[in-house]
Design a protein around this motif. Structure first.
Motif, PDB file in Angstrom:
ATOM      1  N   GLU A  77       0.846  -1.205   0.000  1.00 41.87           N
ATOM      2  CA  GLU A  77       0.000   0.000   0.000  1.00 41.87           C
ATOM      3  C   GLU A  77       0.874   1.245   0.000  1.00 41.87           C
ATOM      4  OE1 GLU A  77      -0.404  -1.893   3.156  1.00 41.87           O
ATOM      5  OE2 GLU A  77      -1.574  -3.350   2.025  1.00 41.87           O
ATOM      6  N   HIS A 148     -11.259  -4.579   6.618  1.00 40.88           N
ATOM      7  CA  HIS A 148     -10.431  -4.384   5.427  1.00 40.88           C
ATOM      8  C   HIS A 148      -9.099  -5.117   5.557  1.00 40.88           C
ATOM      9  CE1 HIS A 148      -8.243  -0.504   7.031  1.00 40.88           C
ATOM     10  NE2 HIS A 148      -7.638  -1.587   7.424  1.00 40.88           N
ATOM     11  N   ASN A 152      -8.081  -2.361   0.916  1.00 39.44           N
ATOM     12  CA  ASN A 152      -9.279  -2.966   0.320  1.00 39.44           C
ATOM     13  C   ASN A 152     -10.407  -2.820   1.326  1.00 39.44           C
ATOM     14  OD1 ASN A 152      -8.396  -4.237  -2.344  1.00 39.44           O
ATOM     15  ND2 ASN A 152      -6.814  -4.961  -0.919  1.00 39.44           N
ATOM     16  N   GLU A 153     -11.110  -1.717   1.177  1.00 39.40           N
ATOM     17  CA  GLU A 153     -12.169  -1.365   2.125  1.00 39.40           C
ATOM     18  C   GLU A 153     -13.448  -2.134   1.791  1.00 39.40           C
ATOM     19  OE1 GLU A 153     -11.360   0.295   4.607  1.00 39.40           O
ATOM     20  OE2 GLU A 153     -10.085   2.015   4.166  1.00 39.40           O
ATOM     21  N   ALA A 156     -14.937  -3.870  -1.687  1.00 40.79           N
ATOM     22  CA  ALA A 156     -13.928  -4.345  -2.644  1.00 40.79           C
ATOM     23  C   ALA A 156     -14.371  -5.708  -3.178  1.00 40.79           C
ATOM     24  CB  ALA A 156     -12.565  -4.464  -1.964  1.00 40.79           C
ATOM     25  N   ALA A 160     -11.012  -7.388  -7.672  1.00 37.92           N
ATOM     26  CA  ALA A 160     -10.505  -6.005  -7.702  1.00 37.92           C
ATOM     27  C   ALA A 160      -9.007  -5.981  -7.983  1.00 37.92           C
ATOM     28  CB  ALA A 160     -10.795  -5.319  -6.371  1.00 37.92           C
ATOM     29  N   ARG A 163      -5.296  -0.646  -7.234  1.00 42.27           N
ATOM     30  CA  ARG A 163      -6.008   0.554  -7.691  1.00 42.27           C
ATOM     31  C   ARG A 163      -5.925   1.666  -6.647  1.00 42.27           C
ATOM     32  NH1 ARG A 163      -8.452  -2.783  -4.842  1.00 42.27           N
ATOM     33  NH2 ARG A 163     -10.287  -2.310  -3.605  1.00 42.27           N
ATOM     34  N   VAL A 165      -7.863   4.063  -4.160  1.00 41.38           N
ATOM     35  CA  VAL A 165      -9.118   3.957  -3.414  1.00 41.38           C
ATOM     36  C   VAL A 165      -9.278   5.147  -2.470  1.00 41.38           C
ATOM     37  CG1 VAL A 165      -9.184   1.425  -3.437  1.00 41.38           C
ATOM     38  CG2 VAL A 165      -8.012   2.603  -1.588  1.00 41.38           C
ATOM     39  N   THR A 166     -10.538   5.418  -2.144  1.00 43.34           N
ATOM     40  CA  THR A 166     -10.840   6.382  -1.078  1.00 43.34           C
ATOM     41  C   THR A 166     -10.900   5.600   0.224  1.00 43.34           C
ATOM     42  OG1 THR A 166     -12.089   7.765  -2.590  1.00 43.34           O
ATOM     43  CG2 THR A 166     -12.557   8.026  -0.232  1.00 43.34           C
ATOM     44  N   ARG A 188      -6.820   9.184   0.442  1.00 42.59           N
ATOM     45  CA  ARG A 188      -6.823   8.232  -0.671  1.00 42.59           C
ATOM     46  C   ARG A 188      -5.533   7.429  -0.634  1.00 42.59           C
ATOM     47  NH1 ARG A 188      -7.558   9.794  -6.365  1.00 42.59           N
ATOM     48  NH2 ARG A 188      -5.789  11.154  -5.931  1.00 42.59           N
ATOM     49  N   THR A 191      -3.576   0.534  -3.382  1.00 43.58           N
ATOM     50  CA  THR A 191      -3.523  -0.746  -2.681  1.00 43.58           C
ATOM     51  C   THR A 191      -3.346  -1.911  -3.630  1.00 43.58           C
ATOM     52  OG1 THR A 191      -4.632  -2.119  -1.017  1.00 43.58           O
ATOM     53  CG2 THR A 191      -6.052  -1.145  -2.681  1.00 43.58           C
ATOM     54  N   GLY A 193      -4.469  -5.151  -5.027  1.00 47.43           N
ATOM     55  CA  GLY A 193      -5.873  -5.525  -5.136  1.00 47.43           C
ATOM     56  C   GLY A 193      -6.190  -6.865  -4.493  1.00 47.43           C
TER      57      GLY A 193
END
Ligand code: PGA
Length: 259
Positions: A77, A148, A152-153, A156, A160, A163, A165-166, A188, A191, A193
Motif C-alpha cells: 500500500e 479491510h 481494500n475497504e 472491494a 478487484a 487501484r 481507493v478512497t 486516498r 492498494t 488488489g
C-alpha cells in the motif's frame, strides 16, 4: 498457543496467548517461505500489528546472518500523493522497520509510487510486475476493524485489481493515530488488489486487540462477501490467521480454539 485446522490444509487459525507467540508464529511462516524458496516474493504491509512481527524478523536476521538477497519484497500500500521520501510514506515506514535492517535494496523492492504522474497506470504497472514475477509467495496482511485488508475497504470485489481507493473514515482515523496531530493523513491510497492477493500461494493475516474481534469473527465464520473484505481471503489457496486472544474472542466456541 493453539492451532485448529478449519479446512485442512487450506485455512489455519492460530490463537496466540501473547504478543511473543503471535510474532513467533508469524516468523515461522516467513522463514518457512524462504526455506522453500530463497527467491520468494513476499508482500509486506504496515501498521501496529505487523510492527511486532518485523521486530522479530529483524532479531532473527541479526542472529542468523541469513542471506536475503535472492528474496523479493513487495510493499502493498501507499498513500496517494505521497513520495517515498515523505515522512508519512508507507514505503518509508517499511524501509525503516524491516527492509533496511534486513539489507534489502530499496531498488529491488516492488511498490506503487504515491506521487506517480498517473496513479491508475502506476497500479496497473504494479500488477503487471507481480504477474511477471510469477505472483506472490507470501502475503503478510493485517485486518482493519472494519474488515479491510490493505486498503481494500468494504465493497472491494473479489476480482478487484490494484487501484486507487478512497479510504474509509475509520481507516483515516486509525492511521492518523500514528502521527502528530498537525499531520494531515491522506484520504486516498493505492492498494494491492484483492485479485493479486488471492493469487498468492500463502496469505498470513494477523490480528491483535479487541477492536479486531468482530472483524476476525466475520473473516473466519461469516459469509464470504464484499462487506467484510477479509472474508474473501478464505478463497485463497492457503490462509493462515494468527490472532491474539482478544481478537479471537468472538469466534464461535472460542474456548475450543485452544488446545
Ligand atoms: P493496525 O492496522 O495493524 O495498525 O491495527 C491494521 C489495519 O487497519 O489494516
Amino acid at each position: 498457543m493453539s492451532l485448529r485446522q478449519m479446512r485442512p490444509p487450506a485455512i489455519q487459525v492460530i490463537v496466540a496467548r501473547t504478543d511473543e507467540e503471535l510474532c513467533a508464529w508469524g516468523l515461522h511462516c516467513f522463514v518457512e517461505t524462504l526455506q522453500q524458496r530463497p527467491d520468494a516474493v513476499i508482500s509486506l504491509t504496515t501498521g501496529r500489528t505487523t510492527a511486532g512481527l518485523y521486530r522479530t524478523v529483524r532479531e532473527w536476521h541479526a542472529r542468523g546472518q541469513t542471506n536475503l538477497s535472492p528474496a523479493r519484497f513487495v510493499s502493498s500500500e501507499e498513500y496517494a500523493g505521497i513520495g517515498a521520501d515523505d515522512p508519512i510514506s508507507l514505503f518509508g515506514w517499511l524501509r525503516h522497520e524491516v527492509l533496511d535492517p534486513l539489507g534489502v535494496s530499496v531498488y529491488s523492492a516492488i511498490r506503487m509510487s504515491g506521487n506517480a504522474a498517473d496513479l491508475g497506470n502506476e497500479c496497473r504497472r504494479f500488477d503487471a510486475t507481480i504477474e511477471q514475477m510469477g505472483g506472490v509467495d507470501l502475503v503478510i496482511q493485517s485486518i482493519g476493524a472494519n474488515g479491510h485488508f490493505g486498503f481494500n475497504e468494504p465493497g472491494a470485489t473479489r476480482d478487484a485489481p490494484s487501484r486507487v481507493v478512497t479510504l474509509a473514515p475509520s481507516t483515516v482515523r486509525s492511521n492518523a493515530a500514528y502521527w502528530p496531530p498537525d499531520i494531515q493523513v491522506p484520504t486516498r491510497g493505492l492498494t494491492m488488489g484483492v485479485d493479486a492477493t488471492l493469487r498468492a500461494r500463502h496469505i498470513l493475516l494477523l490480528a491483535a486487540g479487541a477492536t479486531k474481534a468482530e472483524a476476525i469473527a466475520r473473516a473466519v465464520q461469516g459469509p464470504i462477501d464484499e462487506d467484510a473484505p477479509c472474508s474473501l481471503l478464505r478463497l485463497a489457496p492457503r490462509l493462515t490467521i494468527i490472532a491474539d486472544e482478544a481478537a479471537a474472542a468472538r469466534l464461535d466456541g472460542a474456548g475450543s480454539w485452544h488446545t
